[in-house]
Design a protein around this motif. Structure first.
Motif, PDB file in Angstrom:
ATOM      1  N   GLU A 195       0.832  -1.207   0.000  1.00  0.00           N
ATOM      2  CA  GLU A 195       0.000   0.000   0.000  1.00  0.00           C
ATOM      3  C   GLU A 195       0.864   1.254   0.000  1.00  0.00           C
ATOM      4  N   ASN A 196       1.924   1.241   0.818  1.00  0.00           N
ATOM      5  CA  ASN A 196       2.800   2.405   0.885  1.00  0.00           C
ATOM      6  C   ASN A 196       3.556   2.623  -0.424  1.00  0.00           C
ATOM      7  N   VAL A 197       4.003   1.556  -1.053  1.00  0.00           N
ATOM      8  CA  VAL A 197       4.708   1.687  -2.332  1.00  0.00           C
ATOM      9  C   VAL A 197       3.768   2.256  -3.390  1.00  0.00           C
ATOM     10  N   ALA A 198       2.533   1.765  -3.424  1.00  0.00           N
ATOM     11  CA  ALA A 198       1.554   2.297  -4.377  1.00  0.00           C
ATOM     12  C   ALA A 198       1.317   3.780  -4.118  1.00  0.00           C
ATOM     13  N   SER A 199       1.220   4.154  -2.868  1.00  0.00           N
ATOM     14  CA  SER A 199       1.021   5.561  -2.514  1.00  0.00           C
ATOM     15  C   SER A 199       2.243   6.395  -2.895  1.00  0.00           C
TER      16      SER A 199
ATOM     17  N   ARG B 262      12.672  -4.307  -1.723  1.00  0.00           N
ATOM     18  CA  ARG B 262      12.315  -5.366  -2.671  1.00  0.00           C
ATOM     19  C   ARG B 262      10.892  -5.188  -3.222  1.00  0.00           C
ATOM     20  N   TYR B 263      10.094  -4.381  -2.567  1.00  0.00           N
ATOM     21  CA  TYR B 263       8.738  -4.102  -3.030  1.00  0.00           C
ATOM     22  C   TYR B 263       8.710  -2.996  -4.090  1.00  0.00           C
ATOM     23  N   ALA B 264       9.823  -2.354  -4.311  1.00  0.00           N
ATOM     24  CA  ALA B 264       9.910  -1.266  -5.301  1.00  0.00           C
ATOM     25  C   ALA B 264      10.954  -1.623  -6.354  1.00  0.00           C
ATOM     26  N   GLY B 265      10.795  -2.800  -6.942  1.00  0.00           N
ATOM     27  CA  GLY B 265      11.768  -3.313  -7.898  1.00  0.00           C
ATOM     28  C   GLY B 265      11.994  -2.420  -9.097  1.00  0.00           C
TER      29      GLY B 265
ATOM     30  N   TYR C  44      13.315   7.287   0.716  1.00  0.00           N
ATOM     31  CA  TYR C  44      14.565   7.843   0.188  1.00  0.00           C
ATOM     32  C   TYR C  44      14.765   7.428  -1.272  1.00  0.00           C
ATOM     33  N   LEU C  45      14.481   6.173  -1.582  1.00  0.00           N
ATOM     34  CA  LEU C  45      14.608   5.688  -2.958  1.00  0.00           C
ATOM     35  C   LEU C  45      13.711   6.485  -3.899  1.00  0.00           C
ATOM     36  N   PHE C  46      12.465   6.677  -3.512  1.00  0.00           N
ATOM     37  CA  PHE C  46      11.537   7.416  -4.354  1.00  0.00           C
ATOM     38  C   PHE C  46      11.963   8.882  -4.496  1.00  0.00           C
TER      39      PHE C  46
END
Length: 136
Positions: free
Chosen positions: A31-35, A113-116, A67-69
């Motif tokens: 959910e957080n990655v989608a957001s 790993r959820y933001a490949g 940080y990645l985003f």
């Protein structure tokens, strides 16, 4: 400042997710990655996208996903400004280069790993930057 507050809320949710069951953790991170994919863009960040101090509000270890985003958004902002695939800020010894290298040394791989897709893009850009400076 509203953007930073929203991202800090996301970060707090991600930190709290570490204490959930595996199934709940998985759901919360997804959910957080989608957001984050929706919230963190050069358009939504506006002038903050190229503001180097934005990354100062987050820890690359504890806030690895956020940080990645943010790194990706900043790189994209510099690409749009300079109209170069590999902007000068991403080349060694540029400021983004040092932030990316620091991030790669310390990030938490479990949530990342959820933001490949974003991870792959960052690695490809780092590789391109390294190739640019290695050419005579």
């Amino acid at each position: 400042m509203e953007v930073i507050e929203g991202l800090m809320t996301q970060s707090a949710q991600l930190r709290e997710a570490a204490y959930l069951s595996d199934q709940s953790y998985d759901r919360q991170i997804r959910e957080n990655v989608a957001s984050l994919r929706h919230v963190v863009s050069t358009k939504s960040l506006g002038a903050f996208a190229s503001n180097d101090s934005l990354l100062d509000h987050f820890d690359p270890v504890a806030d690895s996903l956020v940080y990645l985003f943010l790194l990706r958004a900043q790189i994209q902002a510099f690409q749009e400004q300079s109209r170069e695939k590999v902007p000068a800020a991403l080349l060694p010894p540029g400021n983004l280069w040092s932030r990316v290298v620091s991030y790669l040394r310390t990030f938490d791989p479990v949530p990342v790993r959820y933001a490949g897709q974003e991870w792959r893009q960052l690695i490809e850009l780092v590789a391109q930057a390294a190739q640019v400076v290695s050419k005579a």
